[in-house]
Scaffold this active site. Structure first.
Site, PDB file in Angstrom:
ATOM      1  N   HIS A 154       6.534   1.808   2.518  1.00 18.55           N
ATOM      2  CA  HIS A 154       6.055   2.765   3.541  1.00 18.55           C
ATOM      3  C   HIS A 154       7.117   3.280   4.534  1.00 18.55           C
ATOM      4  CE1 HIS A 154       5.700  -1.148   5.424  1.00 18.55           C
ATOM      5  NE2 HIS A 154       4.516  -1.404   4.933  1.00 18.55           N
ATOM      6  N   PHE A 208      -3.550  -4.097  12.501  1.00 16.44           N
ATOM      7  CA  PHE A 208      -2.925  -2.914  11.895  1.00 16.44           C
ATOM      8  C   PHE A 208      -3.500  -2.691  10.492  1.00 16.44           C
ATOM      9  CE2 PHE A 208       0.347  -4.294  14.925  1.00 16.44           C
ATOM     10  CZ  PHE A 208       0.751  -3.087  15.478  1.00 16.44           C
ATOM     11  N   GLY A 209      -3.699  -1.449  10.120  1.00 18.94           N
ATOM     12  CA  GLY A 209      -4.050  -1.162   8.732  1.00 18.94           C
ATOM     13  C   GLY A 209      -5.116  -0.106   8.590  1.00 18.94           C
ATOM     14  N   HIS A 211       1.000  -0.670  -3.780  1.00 15.87           N
ATOM     15  CA  HIS A 211       0.916  -1.327  -2.467  1.00 15.87           C
ATOM     16  C   HIS A 211      -0.535  -1.339  -1.975  1.00 15.87           C
ATOM     17  CE1 HIS A 211       3.158  -2.114   1.559  1.00 15.87           C
ATOM     18  NE2 HIS A 211       1.967  -2.680   1.577  1.00 15.87           N
ATOM     19  N   ASN A 268      -0.163 -11.281   1.193  1.00 13.71           N
ATOM     20  CA  ASN A 268      -0.512 -11.790   2.536  1.00 13.71           C
ATOM     21  C   ASN A 268      -1.993 -12.156   2.632  1.00 13.71           C
ATOM     22  OD1 ASN A 268      -1.271  -9.078   2.504  1.00 13.71           O
ATOM     23  ND2 ASN A 268      -0.813  -8.748   4.675  1.00 13.71           N
ATOM     24  N   HIS A 282      -3.801  -4.068  -0.529  1.00 17.76           N
ATOM     25  CA  HIS A 282      -4.227  -5.394  -0.052  1.00 17.76           C
ATOM     26  C   HIS A 282      -5.641  -5.645  -0.564  1.00 17.76           C
ATOM     27  CE1 HIS A 282      -0.785  -5.871   2.701  1.00 17.76           C
ATOM     28  NE2 HIS A 282      -0.852  -4.550   2.765  1.00 17.76           N
ATOM     29  N   ASN A 306       0.833  -0.111  10.484  1.00 17.49           N
ATOM     30  CA  ASN A 306       2.159  -0.682  10.602  1.00 17.49           C
ATOM     31  C   ASN A 306       2.955  -0.373   9.340  1.00 17.49           C
ATOM     32  OD1 ASN A 306       4.279  -2.151  11.461  1.00 17.49           O
ATOM     33  ND2 ASN A 306       3.261  -4.146  11.373  1.00 17.49           N
ATOM     34  N   ASP A 362      -0.809   1.513   0.673  1.00 17.21           N
ATOM     35  CA  ASP A 362      -0.915   0.426   1.660  1.00 17.21           C
ATOM     36  C   ASP A 362      -2.381   0.259   2.099  1.00 17.21           C
ATOM     37  OD1 ASP A 362      -0.317  -1.688   3.287  1.00 17.21           O
ATOM     38  OD2 ASP A 362       0.782  -0.535   4.789  1.00 17.21           O
TER      39      ASP A 362
END
Ligand code: DOR
Length: 436
Positions: free
Chosen positions: A234, A325-326, A62, A96, A64, A280, A307
């Site tokens: 998560h 968020f992140g 997970h 995303n 990004h 999130n 994440d």
């Protein structure tokens, strides 16, 4: 080039191994694992691993990477270097992006970019619906054929239950998991942190646990109806852990992950208004953290994933309510896992390593990964149990700085990351020759 890793403590959960041994890698694959391998007649680079821990390469399902479209936050080049610095040899990237990875061409783009510019393996995750708009299914079969290992609408969870059911039925044709970021957007509304005493105290709008748990429950019910493979991203609340535990008891094909920040930090960390703590799902209470740890211990939570969610300094350097968020996680994950789970006796070393290697490889069907079996990819993570470091953003390989762990002392850090027999990180430094 051949590589011999000599005299380390080799921990390979898949082969139930924890002993001092040598590992010989040739042509990018594990050629042998055993005591005193003699390769004196071969041209061979040697790593002296005495006093070090040698694991199958870590896998993070997970992450990004933000490419295409959000290259100011992160790129495949920088994100995979952050992975290598954190001891990860494989990452799966979320769709995303802009455009959303919802068709074959985009899956191929990510794979090609990763080959050209990345330093670790990259496994794309395709979107469930076109543009992640939750209206019609994306080209799931095409993406699967192009190499997508799972599908997810990540931060835009599919609100329409019938569409989610169809997606599950469709994914079953390829036997790939659906990764569900469980969140009822209406319930979240404009919340920015966990709802409760702390949100009241800090004057911030809350997000009820029910926003997560309703979707966990719905997707488990749909997995029961369809028989699909469902992976809950998560997990952050006690209720979610209990729901996944029940699903497993029923024998459903449901798996789950937890992030290092959700088992390390509580909502109290938000009290300094550091926007890195805005994630999130949100950081929860001590009771939830305890439940996540229990879930990791009893196997309810199968894997650990970061994440890793990079954002620019400018985006995060705003009032708490306005920040995205992140939090990034690749470069701090192992140190936190070691301290919070291994040192505190929640998981032994082999169990902790399993949650980063053989389990993710099995859940997502990653061939030749997750163990030191002969013939598997020569992907290795070497840890120096004696090495401590303070988290310093100047050393991040990630473009982003949004970590809530800056200034924290971490120990037992990765000192070598080896991908298909090639050293990509040595002594905390990424290597110059930087293509796979
Ligand atoms: O905190 C998060 N940030 N959670 C997500 O699920 C999405 C992610 C992002 O893309 O920034």
């Amino acid at each position: 080039m051949n590589l011999l890793i000599k005299g380390g403590r080799v921990v390979d959960p898949a082969n139930n191994m924890d002993q001092v041994a040598d590992i010989y890698i040739t042509n990018g694959k594990i050629a042998s694992v055993g005591a005193q391998i003699d390769v004196s007649r071969h041209d061979c680079e040697v790593i002296d691993a005495q006093g070090k821990w040698v694991f199958p390469g870590f896998i993070d399902m997970h992450v990004h990477l933000r490419e295409p479209g959000y290259e100011a936050k992160e790129t495949i080049a920088t994100g995979t270097r952050a992975a290598a610095r954190g001891g990860f040899t494989s990452v799966a990237c979320m769709p995303n992006t802009n455009p959303v990875i919802d068709n074959r061409a985009l899956v191929e783009f990510v794979k090609a970019k990763a080959l050209a510019e990345g330093v670790v393996h990259v496994f794309p995750i395709g979107a469930i619906t076109k543009g992640s708009r939750g209206e019609e299914l994306a080209e799931i079969g095409d993406m699967y054929q192009a190499g997508a290992v799972a599908i997810s609408d990540d931060g835009q969870p599919v609100a329409n239950a019938q569409l989610m059911r169809l997606a599950m039925q469709y994914a079953m044709m390829f036997d790939i998991p659906i990764i569900s970021h469980c969140e009822d957007k209406q319930l979240v509304a404009d919340g920015v942190m966990n709802e409760g005493y702390c949100s009241t105290l800090f004057g911030l709008r809350g997000i009820t646990r029910a926003a997560e748990e309703i979707m966990v429950a719905r997707d488990i019910l749909l997995a029961e109806v369809t028989g699909a493979k469902l992976h809950i991203a998560h997990v952050s609340t006690r209720g979610s852990v209990e729901l996944v535990r029940m699903a497993k008891k029923k024998g459903l094909r449901v798996t789950a992950e937890a992030t290092p920040h959700h088992f390390t930090l509580t909502e109290e960390a938000v009290g300094n208004y550091d926007t890195s703590t805005k994630v999130n799902p949100p950081l929860r209470s001590a009771e939830d953290v305890q439940a996540v740890k229990e879930g990791l211990k009893d196997g309810t939570i199968d894997i650990i994933a970061t994440d890793h969610a990079p954002h620019t300094v400018e985006e995060k350097d705003v009032e708490y309510n306005y920040a995205p968020f992140g939090m990034i996680g690749l470069e701090t994950a192992w140190g936190l896992i070691y301290e919070e789970l291994v040192e505190k006796g929640i998981l032994d070393l082999k169990e902790a390593v399993a949650k980063l290697t053989v389990r993710p490889a099995a859940i997502f069907g990653l061939q030749g990964k997750g163990s030191l079996t002969v013939g598997y990819d020569g992907d290795i993570t070497i840890i120096d149990p004696a090495l401590e470091e303070t988290v310093n953003p100047d050393n991040f390989a990630s473009k982003a700085r949004n970590s809530a762990f800056i200034g924290r002392r971490l120990k037992a850090l990765p000192v070598y990351t080896i991908v298909q027999g090639k050293i990509v990180m040595n002594n905390r430094i990424l290597q110059k020759e930087d293509k796979l």
